[in-house]
Design an enzyme around this catalytic site. Structure first.
Site, mmCIF file in Angstrom:
data_model
loop_
_atom_site.group_PDB
_atom_site.id
_atom_site.type_symbol
_atom_site.label_atom_id
_atom_site.label_comp_id
_atom_site.label_asym_id
_atom_site.label_seq_id
_atom_site.Cartn_x
_atom_site.Cartn_y
_atom_site.Cartn_z
ATOM 1 C CB SER A 274 -0.892 -0.004 1.249
ATOM 2 O OG SER A 274 -1.530 1.246 1.406
ATOM 3 C CG HIS A 275 0.252 4.727 -2.548
ATOM 4 N ND1 HIS A 275 -0.295 3.741 -3.329
ATOM 5 C CD2 HIS A 275 0.875 5.575 -3.393
ATOM 6 C CE1 HIS A 275 -0.026 3.994 -4.595
ATOM 7 N NE2 HIS A 275 0.677 5.092 -4.669
ATOM 8 C CB SER A 276 -1.211 4.466 3.665
ATOM 9 O OG SER A 276 -1.446 4.492 5.050
#
Lengths: 130, 209, 88
Positions: free
Chosen positions: A8-10
């Site tokens: 994920s980007h996060s």
């Protein structure tokens, strides 16, 4: 057991999904989260994903579930870096949260790589509202 | 004693840092406003991590690629990162580059980006700056131009490519969600490619010629 | 075929944790296991579908099992459901 990587980007998103998934599998899992940049900011890091794949692999292959756009590019880059290893790695196309949950439960009961991929894909069609 | 390739990377890093806000603003119009920040972060790390005295250019380029795929954060990380990793493969073991090497290097970059991003010319991406630049290099070589002249032609072609991106709609990345509203805006990725070419030209003019 | 209707006892009903447990329990046997509630059906091999039927406390859930060990599995699942999935 088939390994699972959450790309994920996060970091918070990846950790949160990891928490949900491992709550359902118990300690019997091979799930590794690979979210965000190493300084905690938003973004994807192909080397982090590559390391996660190596960690998650128990010899039966690894399924990666990614969130948006460039997470897929970073994952494909990570997979290319591992081309010379003998790990079988697949990106499964499904929503990151529900897909990981479905994959995690299947992997924990001994599903094959293809069955885990199918579980992620099945998550695309499940409607939530009664 | 820093190598020429390292000093060239420094010029690129400076140019990207100088244009950080500009690139993010371009990206803000049709994307998520982080292209400049991401590129500045990535190239900043390149300067910090790449060995300053490594003379084998392929080793340096591979390291650049590995840093970018990890430290940029957005789509340009895997795209530019893959470009540099493939470029390294095209100039294996070389310490000096001639025009043929530069062309092979750029061709490997372009093919890496096209493979990773699955884009071709006309889709409003960095390919729209890089492909014309490569064609210009090749044409320059055919016509017997010097390296400096070829680099100048490549820069011009990249600039024209960037102008061209203003006229078309985006079909890749975040900008593609805007459809026709992306017309009229220049592509941030094509712009950063042009900035990199210009930095290389400046390096060549200042140091080599 | 073994069939039965159950009224769920625990507050959260078939939420994530018991859904995962149902998948695991069912996977030990070669049976077709279907839960039905709120007008929706879910095969016990899909954790997401089990959660999606939205069965909560007091929901009436219809369970049907078909296969060689249907009796065994039915008893196991019946106990698990009747014990409120060991919650609350």
């Amino acid at each position: 057991m088939v390994g699972i990587v959450i790309a994920s980007h996060s970091r918070k998103v990846a950790e949160g999904i990891y928490d949900l998934a491992t709550q359902m599998t118990g300690s019997n899992h091979s799930i590794v989260q690979a979210g965000g940049m190493d300084d905690g900011s938003i973004g994807t890091d192909a080397i982090l994903i590559q390391q996660a794949i190596l960690s998650a692999d128990q010899g039966e292959g690894v399924v990666i579930i990614a969130d948006l756009g460039s997470a897929v590019l970073s994952t494909q880059t990570a997979m290319e870096l591992l081309e010379n290893e003998t790990i079988k790695v697949v990106i499964a196309d499904g929503p990151i949260l529900e897909g990981t949950i479905a994959a995690a439960v299947q992997a924990s009961i001994g599903a094959t790589l293809d069955e885990v991929v199918e579980a992620v894909e099945s998550a695309r069609d499940v409607l939530k509202l009664i | 004693m820093t190598t020429a390739i390292y000093r060239c990377l420094e010029k690129i890093n400076n140019a990207i840092a100088d244009n950080k806000t500009f690139l993010s603003d371009l990206d803000g119009a049709i994307g998520d406003a982080d292209h400049g920040i991401n590129m500045a972060r990535g190239f900043g790390e390149v300067i910090a991590q790449v060995p300053q005295d490594e003379e084998d250019i392929s080793i340096v380029l591979k390291k650049v690629g590995m840093v970018l795929i990890s430290k940029v954060g957005g789509a340009s990380g895997p795209l530019y990162g893959t470009a540099f990793i493939k470029a390294a493969g095209a100039v294996n073991g070389k310490r000096v580059l001639d025009l043929d090497d530069i062309i092979a290097l750029l061709e490997a970059c372009l093919n890496g980006i096209k493979m990773r991003g699955k884009a071709t010319v006309g889709e409003k991406t960095m390919v729209d700056a890089i492909e014309p630049a490569l064609s210009a290099l090749k044409e320059g070589k055919e016509k017997g131009k010097s390296i400096g002249e070829c680099i100048e032609l490549a820069c011009k072609a990249a600039e024209e490519g960037v102008e061209y991106t203003k006229t078309i709609r985006a079909t890749k990345g975040r900008a593609s969600y805007l459809g026709d509203r992306s017309i009229g805006h220049q592509d941030p990725g094509a712009t950063s490619s042009m900035i990199i070419f210009k930095a290389i030209k400046k390096f060549y003019t200042d140091e080599i010629e | 075929m073994k069939q039965g209707t159950f009224k769920l006892k625990n507050r959260l009903g078939i939420h994530a944790r018991p859904a995962a447990e149902i998948v695991k329990m069912s996977s030990k046997y070669n049976c077709k296991v279907v839960f039905e509630a709120n007008g929706k059906k879910a095969e016990a091999k899909s954790v997401l579908m089990l959660i999606a039927i939205g069965a909560k406390k007091d929901t009436e859930v219809f369970l049907s099992i078909e296969g060689k060990d249907e009796q065994l599995l039915f008893e196991e699942l019946a106990e698990y459901i009747n014990k409120g999935f060991y919650e609350d």
